[in-house]
Design a protein around this motif. Structure first.
Motif, PDB file in Angstrom:
ATOM      1  N   ALA A   3      16.568  50.010  35.311  1.00 12.44           N
ATOM      2  CA  ALA A   3      15.150  49.691  35.537  1.00 12.44           C
ATOM      3  C   ALA A   3      14.414  49.419  34.237  1.00 12.44           C
ATOM      4  CB  ALA A   3      14.470  50.832  36.292  1.00 12.44           C
ATOM      5  N   ILE A   4      14.702  50.201  33.180  1.00 12.01           N
ATOM      6  CA  ILE A   4      13.984  49.989  31.914  1.00 12.01           C
ATOM      7  C   ILE A   4      14.715  48.995  31.011  1.00 12.01           C
ATOM      8  CG2 ILE A   4      12.929  52.287  32.002  1.00 12.01           C
ATOM      9  CD1 ILE A   4      14.906  53.205  29.855  1.00 12.01           C
ATOM     10  N   ASP A   5      15.880  48.501  31.508  1.00 10.54           N
ATOM     11  CA  ASP A   5      16.661  47.495  30.782  1.00 10.54           C
ATOM     12  C   ASP A   5      16.981  47.960  29.361  1.00 10.54           C
ATOM     13  OD1 ASP A   5      18.020  45.120  30.557  1.00 10.54           O
ATOM     14  OD2 ASP A   5      16.286  43.974  29.861  1.00 10.54           O
ATOM     15  N   LYS A   6      17.486  49.175  29.287  1.00 12.71           N
ATOM     16  CA  LYS A   6      17.768  49.747  27.960  1.00 12.71           C
ATOM     17  C   LYS A   6      18.870  50.788  28.084  1.00 12.71           C
ATOM     18  CE  LYS A   6      15.368  52.379  24.308  1.00 12.71           C
ATOM     19  NZ  LYS A   6      15.421  51.463  23.184  1.00 12.71           N
ATOM     20  N   LYS A   7      19.838  50.735  27.185  1.00 17.82           N
ATOM     21  CA  LYS A   7      20.875  51.767  27.121  1.00 17.82           C
ATOM     22  C   LYS A   7      20.389  52.871  26.192  1.00 17.82           C
ATOM     23  CE  LYS A   7      24.533  50.274  29.499  1.00 17.82           C
ATOM     24  NZ  LYS A   7      25.103  51.087  30.581  1.00 17.82           N
ATOM     25  N   LEU A   8      20.341  54.098  26.703  1.00 17.26           N
ATOM     26  CA  LEU A   8      19.880  55.200  25.870  1.00 17.26           C
ATOM     27  C   LEU A   8      20.991  55.643  24.923  1.00 17.26           C
ATOM     28  CD1 LEU A   8      17.830  57.474  28.308  1.00 17.26           C
ATOM     29  CD2 LEU A   8      17.246  55.278  27.308  1.00 17.26           C
ATOM     30  N   ASP A   9      20.595  56.120  23.749  1.00 14.10           N
ATOM     31  CA  ASP A   9      21.560  56.637  22.770  1.00 14.10           C
ATOM     32  C   ASP A   9      21.902  58.079  23.113  1.00 14.10           C
ATOM     33  OD1 ASP A   9      21.452  54.273  21.242  1.00 14.10           O
ATOM     34  OD2 ASP A   9      19.594  54.957  20.275  1.00 14.10           O
ATOM     35  N   GLU A  10      23.136  58.488  22.755  1.00 10.16           N
ATOM     36  CA  GLU A  10      23.510  59.885  22.957  1.00 10.16           C
ATOM     37  C   GLU A  10      22.827  60.738  21.900  1.00 10.16           C
ATOM     38  OE1 GLU A  10      27.415  62.721  23.721  1.00 10.16           O
ATOM     39  OE2 GLU A  10      27.698  60.677  22.977  1.00 10.16           O
ATOM     40  N   TYR A  11      22.275  61.868  22.324  1.00  6.83           N
ATOM     41  CA  TYR A  11      21.567  62.731  21.374  1.00  6.83           C
ATOM     42  C   TYR A  11      22.569  63.356  20.410  1.00  6.83           C
ATOM     43  CZ  TYR A  11      18.388  66.198  19.473  1.00  6.83           C
ATOM     44  OH  TYR A  11      17.615  66.952  18.620  1.00  6.83           O
ATOM     45  N   PRO A  12      22.324  63.250  19.093  1.00  3.81           N
ATOM     46  CA  PRO A  12      23.298  63.786  18.117  1.00  3.81           C
ATOM     47  C   PRO A  12      23.250  65.314  18.073  1.00  3.81           C
ATOM     48  CG  PRO A  12      21.359  62.878  16.989  1.00  3.81           C
ATOM     49  CD  PRO A  12      21.173  62.620  18.452  1.00  3.81           C
ATOM     50  N   LEU A  13      24.300  65.947  18.599  1.00  2.00           N
ATOM     51  CA  LEU A  13      24.348  67.413  18.623  1.00  2.00           C
ATOM     52  C   LEU A  13      24.955  67.985  17.359  1.00  2.00           C
ATOM     53  CD1 LEU A  13      25.465  68.783  22.099  1.00  2.00           C
ATOM     54  CD2 LEU A  13      23.306  69.119  20.943  1.00  2.00           C
ATOM     55  N   GLY A  14      25.488  67.133  16.516  1.00  4.88           N
ATOM     56  CA  GLY A  14      26.222  67.635  15.359  1.00  4.88           C
ATOM     57  C   GLY A  14      27.708  67.702  15.668  1.00  4.88           C
TER      58      GLY A  14
END
Length: 449
Positions: free
Chosen positions: A366-377
């Protein structure tokens, strides 16, 4: 008029009187937003407006400023009525009207459910200029409060119209439309143009000007959006780890249910976090109290259902965490819109388990965007080191919830006995005895552990 024009757009150049320009300056509005630039000139000319804009774009001032100017030119009581989908949003709109109208002495009354009808009737009898309300309570007063009517109304505003209709306020809105004057101005503001909103537009607006400054689904460019994928059984642990990592930042954590909001708030308080909950099962004074604690900085974590996702302007929210993935892309837009407001940057993190993948993919589409994975370390085992402490905090939270529920039932039984006028001492003693036994049993089982 566009940003490329040689002369910068100001509130004065939009046609606003000096008193309102001064009020805008006082509350830190340096220049009009896109929706304000597009809507204010037509509204000042007396046109009906359909405003479509993303959340956090300054919609409230876009309809409040023209109303206040026309009120200043032609003062009269019960001049405008603003309908909002939630009680919290109604109070916020009132605050904005009073701030913008401070130089012209505007009087507002907030009429919402969960508050004392008599106190509201007294407020209405003082003939405020602007009534800000939820539709259900407005209809209650129109039908039951002697001397109150909207026969002289000049402006009707429906804010967050898509949400008003999603919450099934359609019947109440129809009742209001039947009894207010046909000769009025109507402003309809919404984040999205659904088929229900179009139907409402046809029923209530006359030759409206459509003002659109956002696509159907959009988030602001200053918002960093992340996801975090893990097994469902570790959900509370990952949330705790994230809040530890974000220590010192202001966070809103969104859940789907009131029960989850209450449980998480208790769990986090058991772990030493400054958390407060906001959901529909709280009384209105408690809801306002929670919101004020969070706004004032007394608490830096707000655990909320979608009652807090629409329209609320809470300055300085650094992070939005979707503990439960929203089951509508619209709700996602509104949730993450609580941060990165008015040009500021912000961050959102959506927690995704194996059960949420379909909803999550719909949002990305819907937002036409791939979200990035949050960097956990590098070391994810650091998260699971919290498992035992978090598990204990969750157990305590469940015990607290059971105790609250039992106390509430006992209190209700006591009140019912008093109303019936019978001798209910035995019943009360039985309820109290049951409570003591329950608590004792709980303590014994903890010792066993």
């Amino acid at each position: 008029m566009t940003a490329e024009d040689s002369e910068p757009v100001t509130f004065e150049s939009l046609g606003l009187i000096p008193q309102l320009c001064e009020a805008c300056e006082k509350i830190g509005f340096t220049k009009p937003t896109e929706i304000q630039q597009a809507a204010i000139p037509d509204a000042l000319e007396g046109r009906d407006i359909i405003g479509l804009a993303q959340t956090g774009s300054g919609k409230t001032a876009a309809f409040a400023l023209p109303i206040l100017q026309r009120l200043f030119q032609n003062p009269q009581p019960l001049y405008a009525c603003v309908m909002a989908p939630t009680r919290e949003l109604a109070f916020q709109i009132s605050e904005q009207f009073e701030a913008l109208g401070s130089t012209i002495g505007v009087r507002c009354a907030v009429i919402v459910g969960g508050m004392d009808m008599m106190a509201q009737s007294i407020a209405l009898s003082k003939k405020p200029h602007v009534v800000i309300c939820t539709p259900g309570r407005l209809v209650d007063h129109l039908e039951n409060t002697k001397g109150f009517n909207l026969k002289q109304l000049k402006y009707l505003v429906m804010d967050e119209a898509d949400r008003l209709l999603d919450l099934d306020f359609g019947a109440e809105i129809e009742k209001v439309l039947k009894i207010i004057p046909r000769e009025r101005n109507t402003f309809l503001f919404s984040a999205t143009m659904t088929s229900k909103v179009e139907k409402l537009q046809r029923a209530s607006l006359v030759k409206p000007v459509k003002v659109e400054v956002a696509t159907k689904y959009s988030t602001v460019s200053t918002l960093l959006q992340y996801y975090l994928f893990f097994p469902f059984k570790h959900k509370e642990t990952y949330l705790t780890y994230l809040l530890n990592e974000l220590a010192g930042q202001t966070c809103i954590v969104f859940t789907l249910t009131c029960a989850n909001a209450q449980k998480l708030a208790l769990m986090l308080r058991n772990l030493g976090f400054q958390a407060v909950s906001l959901h529909g099962q709280l009384s209105q004074p408690k809801r306002l109290g929670a919101l004020n604690k969070f706004k004032s900085g007394g608490r830096n974590i707000l655990i909320a259902t979608d009652v807090a996702s629409r329209g609320l302007d809470i300055p300085g929210v650094d992070v939005v965490i979707n503990y439960d993935v929203p089951q509508s892309s619209k709700d996602y837009i509104h949730r993450v819109g609580r941060t990165a407001r008015a040009g500021r940057s912000g961050k959102s993190i959506t927690l995704v388990t194996q059960y949420d993948i379909e909803w999550y993919q719909r949002i990305e589409h819907a937002i036409d965007k791939k979200l990035d994975e949050y960097p956990l370390g590098k070391d994810k085992s650091a998260v699971l080191m919290l498992q035992e402490r978090v598990g204990e905090a969750v157990r305590f939270a469940h015990m607290q919830l059971k105790e609250e529920h039992a106390n509430a039932k006992a209190g209700k039984r006591k009140r019912m006995g008093a109303l019936e006028g019978g001798d209910d001492k035995d019943d009360e003693e039985t309820a109290a005895t049951r409570l003591v036994k329950k608590k004792t049993k709980g303590k014994a089982s903890n010792k066993g552990r």
